[in-house]
Enzyme design. Structure first.
Site, PDB file in Angstrom:
ATOM      1  N   CYS A   1      -2.195   5.157   0.267  1.00 30.80           N
ATOM      2  CA  CYS A   1      -3.074   5.810   1.243  1.00 30.80           C
ATOM      3  C   CYS A   1      -2.676   7.275   1.402  1.00 30.80           C
ATOM      4  O   CYS A   1      -1.566   7.589   1.816  1.00 30.80           O
ATOM      5  CB  CYS A   1      -3.000   5.090   2.593  1.00 30.80           C
ATOM      6  SG  CYS A   1      -4.121   5.812   3.786  1.00 30.80           S
TER       7      CYS A   1
ATOM      8  N   THR B   1      -6.921   6.149  -3.537  1.00 32.10           N
ATOM      9  CA  THR B   1      -7.848   7.287  -3.503  1.00 32.10           C
ATOM     10  C   THR B   1      -7.138   8.614  -3.778  1.00 32.10           C
ATOM     11  O   THR B   1      -5.923   8.734  -3.642  1.00 32.10           O
ATOM     12  CB  THR B   1      -8.546   7.361  -2.144  1.00 32.10           C
ATOM     13  OG1 THR B   1      -7.542   7.416  -1.135  1.00 32.10           O
ATOM     14  CG2 THR B   1      -9.443   6.166  -1.933  1.00 32.10           C
TER      15      THR B   1
ATOM     16  N   ASN C   1       0.840  -1.198   0.000  1.00 29.61           N
ATOM     17  CA  ASN C   1       0.000   0.000   0.000  1.00 29.61           C
ATOM     18  C   ASN C   1       0.873   1.244   0.000  1.00 29.61           C
ATOM     19  O   ASN C   1       1.287   1.730   1.038  1.00 29.61           O
ATOM     20  CB  ASN C   1      -0.939  -0.036   1.217  1.00 29.61           C
ATOM     21  CG  ASN C   1      -1.884   1.149   1.246  1.00 29.61           C
ATOM     22  OD1 ASN C   1      -1.662   2.147   0.564  1.00 29.61           O
ATOM     23  ND2 ASN C   1      -2.929   1.048   2.040  1.00 29.61           N
TER      24      ASN C   1
END
Lengths: 436, 433
Positions: B135, B201, B132
């Site tokens: 984020c 996002t 990830n």
């Protein structure tokens, strides 16, 4: 077991919730040169007020409506939107349900009209004074617009309350009495003076009014429904359908167990029949001398009457009413269309229907004799006051509008007349003053 | 029925529909229910040092009454213990051996931390791991997530550590909060990534409470920027996916597409632009796992209608159809056409063209209706009228063949243009000075 809550047809449809209103407002396509606005006699910017609802600007929405139509609150309820704005909605052509413009309009205006919200600031006083005879929709609209323009407007209303047919003649299931009276308060709040219980002609002379005011607006509507001339029409239980509606509004009405016959094929007839059915009548007959397609009542109102169980008796006319001291039955005769399509009585076809009440809704009479009091004001062959495009009569100081001019149409037409007359009165008085 | 099974970076999945690392993949129970509903794979909500979240975490953008056209969140990675998650990963894999279980990871930037957690999740049975690096809120303030993804060198370095520790395929999840997504995908490939997942996002503030004047989502008397997702971001994500798919430097790098996917059509578009699997979050947060049923059936029916036996035949077919503007045929001419039988007279085409485009539609009152027509000579074929028209198939754009030559801007401005520029409507001086 399902519990049926009887409202006796005394309560109109509840106002939309904000969720309902938002969903409905978002459905509006916001047409260019919108057909709904074009169909509205007062030219309300319908997409404009609907999109303000969609953005939670209810004050802006109410202002958009009321700027075009000060009686937007009652028009939202009593307008035949099915044949006006909603009837013109382009969604009809998409085979979709049209926007529920009437209920959205009620949603948008209620807080302002009934909440004592001050939306308009009157212009500085002009010093002119206008007398408005008749406190119905035409008169209230005219007086309200005049007050906004800075004039002194005094309404003379013969009845106990102003509002005209909105107060006394609209079926309860469309709009209740408090709603109409609240709207009258709203108009008063604009600075209009309303004197009720004053019958111009008997309590107060025309000459006096002409002296007191710089101009007059006449919006006296129509008279009562005259007797048809039937034998037995004077029996108790035989009455004017408009009186019946007014009684229901004043004191409610429980018609449980009664059988009612309503005579006529217009909107008052449908209103009275539907109101009687909703008020618990066992059976309601609507007797009309011609066929379904000849009725002047609106299709959506006819539909509602049928849904409420009203039985239509077409091609029949009443020939007499029977009873001792009260109505016991109505005797009718069949009709058939002649070569011109007009109904003609058919011999030997009499039939008798036991009824408890007979309501006649065969058309209000014109106030021709009342108008003869007004110097220079002319009426046409149909008894309607003759006005020009600006609703001025042949007497240059008297304007007129509403049912007395058009012979009996919608509240919204009367509002449009009053508004147009107010603008012309304003311009006429200012021009005259400037010329002095 | 077409075969929907795919293999991405060596991992088999019964279909291309995966759940993205997010609240719908927070627990083993949720993922088990998702697999029961039909999801082919799931990316476990990011594991790492468990965090504490704020109350109030999501906010959304509604459009004309449609809820959650865009969703914003300030939720961090898992708040559950690593031990609990590892037990559940093992249990899910035991019960669903054919479904793909990818575990998203985010730990501090040192090789030991990555090595430790990678070994733990591999031991639990993860089919792959997803790093990830996307984020954009909270974790990035602590030097993780987008703080890594926004610097290609960090992306490359940490990917290298992870790849050296892992025996299972390594996915790198990319942040869109970057100027050119290809810098990130190239860095991931350089570091040895087996696949990339995108987009994470987008930095966002969805709106402000007009009474309190605090932006949403409200946490006490303040807010913080969050990560934006949902239908609103799909176009941005599709562009980035297509850029990576077309990039010769990352040729063959498998892509798991993410961003606003709610239907089989969305998924098909991602696959056409180069994705092998797609990851879904917002639509499930809105409607639940059950939406996958329609996605599976719809995609299968679509493939059948195209005569394709496998979803693999669809992959990348649109990649070559995206080009630079300079290579478009500037002599391709279309004009709007109004089907008068379908027109309902709303006038939106007229006013949008009049005020918002090129004044090429006429309107007049015709009885109680509005009649509109195309002024063909003024029409530049921009599509706007067909976009605003509420009636399906009423306004169509029709090709015009005037015998003009196919010609790109590059050719037109080159030494020997292949033909003349077809004359187009001009708007000269329109107000006097």
């Amino acid at each position: 077991m399902t519990t049926v809550v009887a409202t006796s047809g005394l309560s109109p449809q509840p106002t939309m919730t904000s969720d309902e209103a938002l969903v409905e407002a978002h459905r509006c396509l916001m047409c260019w040169d919108a057909p709904c606005t074009r169909a509205c006699p007062t030219s309300i910017d319908v997409p404009g007020f609907i999109k303000r609802i969609a953005t939670n600007d209810l004050v802006g929405s109410a202002r958009t409506i009321l700027e075009s139509n000060l009686l937007g609150g009652s028009c939202a309820r009593v307008c035949p939107t099915e044949v006006l704005c909603a009837g013109a909605c382009v969604l009809n052509d998409l085979h979709e349900r049209p926007i529920d413009i009437g209920r959205l309009q009620a949603y948008a205006t209620d807080d302002v009209v009934f909440g004592g919200f001050e939306l308009f600031t009157p212009a500085p006083s002009t010093g002119f004074s206008i007398g408005v005879i008749g406190g119905g929709p035409a008169g209230l609209s005219c007086a309200g617009e005049l007050a906004k323009l800075g004039h002194s407007a005094v309404v003379y209303e013969a009845s106990e309350h102003a509002g005209g047919l909105n107060t006394y003649g609209v079926a309860n299931y469309k709009m209740d009495l408090p709603t109409s009276l609240a709207e009258v308060d709203f108009i008063e709040g604009l600075g209009v003076e309303i004197r009720t219980g004053v019958a111009v002609g008997s309590d107060l002379g025309i000459d006096e009014l002409m002296e007191q005011h710089d101009a007059l607006f006449v919006g006296v509507g129509l008279g009562s429904v005259p007797l048809i001339g039937l034998e037995g029409e004077d029996l108790a239980g035989s009455e004017d359908a408009l009186e019946f509606i007014a009684d229901v509004r004043r004191s409610g009405c429980d018609m449980t167990g009664q059988t009612v016959a309503v005579i006529g094929g217009g909107n008052t007839s449908i209103d009275a029949a539907t109101q009687a059915a909703m008020s618990g009548a066992d059976h309601v007959y609507l007797i009309y001398r011609r066929g379904r397609n000849d009725m002047r009542a609106y299709p959506h109102d006819i539909e509602r009457a049928l849904t409420n169980g009203v039985e239509f008796m077409h091609w029949a006319v009443p020939v007499r009413i029977e009873g001792d001291d009260r109505v016991k039955a109505i005797v009718c005769q069949r009709t058939l269309p002649n070569d011109d399509g007009w109904p003609e009585l058919v011999d030997g076809t009499e039939f008798r229907i036991p009824v408890d009440r007979v309501l006649r809704a065969t058309g209000q009479e014109k106030r021709t004799s009342w108008f003869s009091m007004l110097p220079g004001v002319e009426t046409d062959k149909g008894g309607r006051v003759v006005v020009n495009d600006s609703y001025r009569t042949a007497n240059g100081r008297i304007w007129a509008g509403g049912d007395c001019v058009n012979g009996g149409k919608e509240v919204v037409n009367a509002v449009a007349h009053g508004k147009a007359a107010a603008f012309d009165i304003d311009e006429t008085l200012r021009t005259a003053a400037a010329g002095k | 029925m077409a075969d929907l099974s795919v293999n991405i970076a060596g991992i088999d999945s019964p279909n291309p529909f995966w759940l993205a690392s997010a609240p719908p993949t927070n627990t083993g129970d949720q993922i088990a229910r998702a697999f029961d509903a039909g999801w082919g794979g799931a990316v476990w909500k990011t594991l790492g040092e468990p965090i504490e979240n704020t109350y109030s975490r999501y906010s959304s953008v509604d459009i004309n009454g449609q809820r959650m056209m865009g969703l914003n969140n300030i939720e961090l990675i898992t708040d559950r213990t690593l031990e609990d998650n590892l037990i559940e990963i093992a249990e899910v894999k035991r019960r669903y051996p054919d479904n793909a279980v990818i575990v998203s990871l985010m730990v501090e930037s040192n090789p030991e931390a990555w090595d430790t957690i990678i070994k733990q999740v591999e031991q639990a049975g993860a089919d792959g791991i997803e790093l990830n690096f996307g984020c954009p809120h909270g974790m990035s303030e602590r030097g993780m997530g987008a703080a890594v993804g926004q610097v290609p060198e960090y992306t490359c370095d940490i990917t290298t550590w992870a790849v050296s520790s892992a025996t299972v395929p390594v996915f790198v999840k990319l942040t869109p909060n970057i100027t050119d997504i290809r810098a990130a995908s190239r860095a991931a490939l350089k570091g040895g990534a087996d696949a990339v997942s995108l987009i994470n996002t987008i930095n966002s503030i969805t709106g402000v409470d007009l009474d309190t004047m605090v932006p949403r989502p409200v946490v006490g008397d303040k807010s913080s920027h969050g990560g934006y997702c949902g239908p609103a971001v799909k176009p941005i994500a599709l562009h980035m996916v297509s850029q990576i798919a077309a990039d010769p430097e990352t040729d063959g790098l498998p892509i798991s597409g993410i961003g606003g996917i709610a239907t089989w059509q969305d998924a098909a578009e991602y696959i056409l632009l180069g994705a092998t699997t797609v990851q879904v979050c917002t639509a499930v947060m809105h409607y639940g796992y059950r939406i996958v049923e329609g996605m599976i059936e719809g995609l299968s029916n679509y493939l059948d209608s195209k005569g394709m036996a496998s979803v693999n035949e669809l992959r990348g077919l649109s990649v070559g159809k995206v080009t630079d503007w300079a290579h478009l045929d500037i002599n391709y001419v279309i004009k709007a056409n109004i089907d008068q039988d379908k027109c309902i007279g709303c006038g939106l085409c007229y006013i949008s063209c009049q005020d918002g485009a090129h004044q090429a539609i006429g309107a007049e009152r015709s009885g109680d209706r509005t009649r509109v027509w195309i002024i063909e000579d003024a029409c530049v074929g921009c599509n706007l009228c067909s976009l605003v028209c509420p009636v399906q198939g009423c306004i169509t754009m029709q090709e015009r063949d005037y015998g003009q030559t196919h010609m790109t801007w590059v050719e037109y401005t080159g030494d020997e243009p292949p033909g003349e520029l077809y004359p187009r409507p001009k708007h000269g001086l329109t107000i006097g000075g």
